[in-house]
Design a protein around this motif. Structure first.
Motif, mmCIF file in Angstrom:
data_model
loop_
_atom_site.group_PDB
_atom_site.id
_atom_site.type_symbol
_atom_site.label_atom_id
_atom_site.label_comp_id
_atom_site.label_asym_id
_atom_site.label_seq_id
_atom_site.Cartn_x
_atom_site.Cartn_y
_atom_site.Cartn_z
ATOM 1 N N GLY A 127 -35.662 0.414 -16.897
ATOM 2 C CA GLY A 127 -36.845 0.177 -16.089
ATOM 3 C C GLY A 127 -37.018 -1.245 -15.594
ATOM 4 N N PHE A 128 -36.025 -2.102 -15.783
ATOM 5 C CA PHE A 128 -36.097 -3.439 -15.199
ATOM 6 C C PHE A 128 -35.952 -3.335 -13.685
ATOM 7 N N THR A 173 -44.399 -1.080 -19.016
ATOM 8 C CA THR A 173 -44.923 0.278 -18.952
ATOM 9 C C THR A 173 -43.742 1.233 -19.107
ATOM 10 N N GLY A 174 -43.993 2.365 -19.734
ATOM 11 C CA GLY A 174 -42.924 3.326 -19.929
ATOM 12 C C GLY A 174 -41.844 2.868 -20.893
ATOM 13 N N VAL A 175 -42.200 2.023 -21.855
ATOM 14 C CA VAL A 175 -41.216 1.544 -22.826
ATOM 15 C C VAL A 175 -40.848 2.700 -23.758
ATOM 16 N N PRO A 176 -39.559 2.951 -23.968
ATOM 17 C CA PRO A 176 -39.173 4.083 -24.818
ATOM 18 C C PRO A 176 -39.531 3.844 -26.279
ATOM 19 N N GLU A 177 -39.583 4.937 -27.006
ATOM 20 C CA GLU A 177 -39.812 4.852 -28.439
ATOM 21 C C GLU A 177 -38.596 4.235 -29.118
ATOM 22 N N HIS A 237 -36.082 -2.735 -28.810
ATOM 23 C CA HIS A 237 -36.787 -3.580 -29.780
ATOM 24 C C HIS A 237 -37.420 -4.786 -29.089
ATOM 25 N N ALA A 238 -36.678 -5.407 -28.159
ATOM 26 C CA ALA A 238 -37.211 -6.574 -27.455
ATOM 27 C C ALA A 238 -38.426 -6.208 -26.611
ATOM 28 N N LEU A 239 -38.342 -5.091 -25.898
ATOM 29 C CA LEU A 239 -39.460 -4.679 -25.044
ATOM 30 C C LEU A 239 -40.697 -4.361 -25.876
#
Length: 256
Positions: free
Chosen positions: A241-242, A94-98, A210-212
């Motif tokens: 955010g980890f 959740t909240g993964v950046p662009e 990219h991984a997220l």
């Protein structure tokens, strides 16, 4: 060997004392020919000095992993060397950046392995790195993932190479998932590294994002990783955010 299945845990085992008393629960697995006793947890009432002595007798040749600081201290006092202290972390996607636009000429390429990437990782993992030098065995393991899918295949949507303006690999993120060593079916970042010539330009964050995003597109519930104590990348993972999940203290039990 007094190790037997734990009747209440399908994937668990118990370490049994010479008198038949259960001393610890753990998960036993084989990892590339290395026997691993993971998540070793003393059972209530088990004396740590007795447990440490039983480990020395019955888990010879194993790599032992535990989150129990007192057990680790007892094993070190009994003569074992702490080989790695790390924190397992999770991102719930959740909240993964662009995605970030790369500098002119730089790009993310398909995951893979080549001589430029091997040289870059060897330079990135110097003698002072918390995980030590990049070893030939590390290269063999990565090549095996791409060539045979062993020990786990790459998760292609969440993996990539960093490619410089001359078309040379300058870093990568390598993910797998869902991985068999967790209970939550997560993706796992096996390696994220940038060659020294490309560092301090934000490329690590680009690869992490990219991984997220790739793991989320693949439908996996979360992304995990393990970061060694003293690794400055921990700040990047915290900022992304980890969250810390558990400490993992690792040591090898010498052969008898």
């Amino acid at each position: 060997m007094p190790v037997r299945a734990h009747l209440e845990e399908t994937e668990g085992s118990l370490l049994i004392g010479d008198d038949g008393t259960p001393l610890a629960r753990m998960r036993v697995r084989d990892e590339k020919g290395q026997r691993v006793a993971a998540d070793v947890r003393p059972l209530p009432g088990a004396a740590l000095t007795r447990l440490a002595a039983q480990v020395r007798r019955d888990l010879t040749g194993f790599r032992l992993e535990t989150a129990d600081e007192e057990l680790a201290a007892a094993l070190v006092a009994d003569g074992l060397d702490l080989s790695r202290a790390a924190t397992d972390m999770r991102h719930d996607l959740t909240g993964v950046p662009e995605s970030t636009t790369l500098a002119a000429g730089w790009s993310l390429g398909a995951p893979g392995w080549d001589d430029d990437l091997a040289a870059g990782l060897a330079a990135a993992y110097g003698p002072d790195h918390p995980d030590g030098r990049w070893q030939p065995g590390d290269t063999r393991e990565v090549r095996g993932m791409f060539d045979t899918g062993e020990p786990v295949p790459p998760l292609a949507p969440a993996s990539a190479r960093l490619v410089d303006p001359d078309g040379r690999s300058a870093g990568h993120v390598l993910c797998a998932g869902p991985v068999p060593w967790t209970d939550d079916g997560c993706a796992w970042i096996l390696n994220l590294a940038v060659a020294p010539r490309a560092q301090r330009r934000g490329f690590g964050r680009v690869l992490l994002t990219h991984a997220l995003r790739g793991a989320r597109r693949a439908g996996l519930p979360s992304v995990g990783l393990s970061v060694a104590d003293g690794n400055p990348a921990r700040r990047m993972y915290d900022a992304a955010g980890f969250r810390p999940l558990t400490r993992v203290l690792s040591m090898r039990v010498p052969e008898a």
